[in-house]
Design an enzyme around this catalytic site. Structure first.
Site, short mmCIF file in Angstrom:
data_model
loop_
_atom_site.label_atom_id
_atom_site.label_comp_id
_atom_site.label_asym_id
_atom_site.label_seq_id
_atom_site.Cartn_x
_atom_site.Cartn_y
_atom_site.Cartn_z
N SER A 164 -11.25 -0.61 -0.62
CA SER A 164 -9.95 -0.65 0.06
C SER A 164 -10.11 -1.00 1.53
O SER A 164 -9.19 -1.54 2.14
CB SER A 164 -9.27 0.72 -0.01
OG SER A 164 -8.73 0.95 -1.27
N ASP A 193 0.84 -1.20 0.00
CA ASP A 193 0.00 0.00 0.00
C ASP A 193 0.87 1.25 0.00
O ASP A 193 1.99 1.24 -0.52
CB ASP A 193 -0.92 -0.06 1.24
CG ASP A 193 -2.27 0.54 1.00
OD1 ASP A 193 -2.34 1.78 0.86
OD2 ASP A 193 -3.27 -0.20 0.94
N HIS A 239 -3.57 5.96 3.79
CA HIS A 239 -4.39 4.84 3.33
C HIS A 239 -3.90 3.50 3.89
O HIS A 239 -4.67 2.71 4.45
CB HIS A 239 -4.36 4.83 1.80
CG HIS A 239 -5.26 3.84 1.14
ND1 HIS A 239 -4.85 2.57 0.83
CD2 HIS A 239 -6.54 3.95 0.72
CE1 HIS A 239 -5.86 1.93 0.24
NE2 HIS A 239 -6.89 2.75 0.16
#
Ligand SMILES: [Ca+2]
Ligand SMILES: [Ca+2]
Ligand SMILES: [Ca+2]
Ligand SMILES: [Ca+2]
Length: 457
Positions: free
Chosen positions: A396, A158, A216
């Protein structure tokens, strides 16, 4: 409230090092820990860097030639700003620190107090389900306490992972054969090709500090294996950074990250990223496919987000328009759609009764995002304020819910293969009639049912 509906992919050119000689000031590999006091400059060309380095007796490292990101050493911010007024600069020291395994992290931020303050009472007391309703939605709270992800490693491929977060640091998978920080010797002590890779690797910047400069990846890691509110609170997280602070990356870098995760013994690889096949070079797709096949050969399950509807944010059918890596047809890939709090597919979620396998809670605009770990003082799209916990929505977020349940299943029964785990995740869930034409299993994943099945096998 932060929502990230889309992590797109773009193709970047390989970083081309100039072939002319005499470049004494250019650093062509990731610098040592001691060098990390560099200044990251964006909007600077390689030519400008070269000329600046020569004029000021400085050194530089090309991080990304195409995006004009250069790191300078042996110089100062003021000189840089004066001579290259168009560049945006930041120092590269704040996040590049060693993992602190015990006690509170040593964040070199002026607002540490805010960070600790925010984390103290409200998230430590009371009913967990009040803050993390997705835990009860997938019945992750009621599972056998003997199966909480012990001994299972989830690689988070990620934007990086904030590995010093107080509710994550004890779950970071560390490589004691190659420490960094003050114990690091700046050598590849375990001979795996990565120097001082103590807490994973940053493939985007080429260094041993895969810290999250976006937000994220940390959120994703917390959903899967945060010590408080994570689905598998005793699983380990291997941080692998392949996306930049803008949330973008390229397929080749992602493939390299997957291969690294396999080498480091990951059981599960979480891929909360992807992009449409259209516009990607077939050689890049083949490279990514090669890493997926390699994972399959090594008993590694890949959990991939189905995608968030493309440019219009309205869910698309992956059966017709594949999204990679979610749409690879290999047996070890499980593609995840997102449902809201009432198990209805969310408006943004991609779907596909052939190519998307299961659904999981991912947050939505009506009921809010899933709460998980935040990054203090994060740059770029992150808030500039310190945030211990933040809400985000997207496939996600649904993917790490599934990765977490996969870790619970594996810890309940170590003998299960990756494809058996996938079969259990698809077979043991809550059947929802409306999902019949949306995901292959017609089900929302369920931790309690999946663990019970794992224990029975
Ligand atoms: Ca190493
Ligand atoms: Ca070393
Ligand atoms: Ca880094
Ligand atoms: Ca769409």
């Amino acid at each position: 409230m932060k929502r990230i509906f889309k992590l797109s992919l773009s193709i970047t050119l390989p970083i081309l090092m100039s072939s002319c000689g005499g470049k004494l000031t250019e650093i062509t590999s990731a610098p040592s820990t001691q060098d990390r006091a560099g200044i990251i400059a964006s909007c600077a060309t390689v030519e400008q860097a070269k000329s600046y380095a020569q004029t000021n007796n400085a050194r530089y490292r090309i991080i990304n030639a195409k995006r004009k990101i250069i790191e300078f050493y042996d110089t100062d911010l003021e000189t840089l700003k004066t001579q290259l007024p168009q560049v945006k600069t930041r120092t590269n020291t704040v996040y590049e620190h060693q993992l602190v395994q015990s006690g509170f992290p040593s964040i070199q931020s002026t607002s540490n107090y805010e960070f600790y303050g925010a984390h103290s009472p409200q998230y430590r007391q009371g009913d967990v389900s009040r803050y993390f309703p997705h835990l009860s939605q997938v019945e992750a709270q009621t599972i056998n306490s003997a199966a909480q992800g012990e001994g299972v490693t989830i690689a988070v491929i990620d934007t990086g992972v904030y590995y010093n977060h107080p509710h994550l640091s004890s779950n970071i998978k560390v490589n004691n054969n190659d420490p960094h920080g003050s114990d690091g010797d700046n050598q590849d002590s375990d001979g795996n090709g990565f120097r001082d890779d103590f807490v994973g690797w940053d493939f985007y910047n080429g260094d041993a500090y895969p810290i999250d400069d976006h937000g994220h990846g940390t959120h994703v890691a917390g959903l899967a294996a945060g010590t408080y509110g994570g689905i598998a609170p005793k699983a380990k997280v291997l941080p692998v950074k392949v996306l930049g602070s803008d949330g973008r990356g390229d397929l080749g870098t992602i493939a390299a990250g997957i291969l690294y995760a396999i080498d480091m013994g990951a059981d599960i690889v979480n891929l909360s990223l992807g992009g449409p096949a259209a516009g990607q070079a077939s050689s890049d797709i083949n490279q990514l496919l090669g890493s997926v096949v390699q994972a399959d050969n090594n008993n590694v399950l890949l959990v991939a987000a189905a995608g968030n509807g493309g440019v219009d944010g309205v869910g698309d059918c992956n059966d017709a328009n594949p999204v990679y890596p979610a749409s690879f047809e290999q047996e070890n890939v499980i593609s995840v759609a997102s449902v809201d709090r009432y198990n209805s597919i969310t408006s943004y979620s991609n779907f596909g009764s052939e190519s998307v396998h299961v659904a999981a809670p991912g947050g939505d605009e009506f009921f809010g995002g899933l709460l998980s770990l935040g990054v203090p003082g994060c740059y770029g799209p992150c808030s500039s304020e310190d945030q211990t916990y933040v809400s985000m929505s997207g496939t996600s977020m649904a993917a790490p819910v599934v990765s977490g349940i996969a870790a619970l299943v594996k810890s309940a029964n170590r003998n299960l293969t990756h494809t058996q785990i996938k079969e259990i995740l698809m077979g043991q869930g809550i059947e929802v009639a409306d999902l019949a034409d949306k995901v292959q299993s017609s089900k929302v994943v369920n931790a309690k049912m999946a663990v019970a099945e794992a224990l029975n096998r």
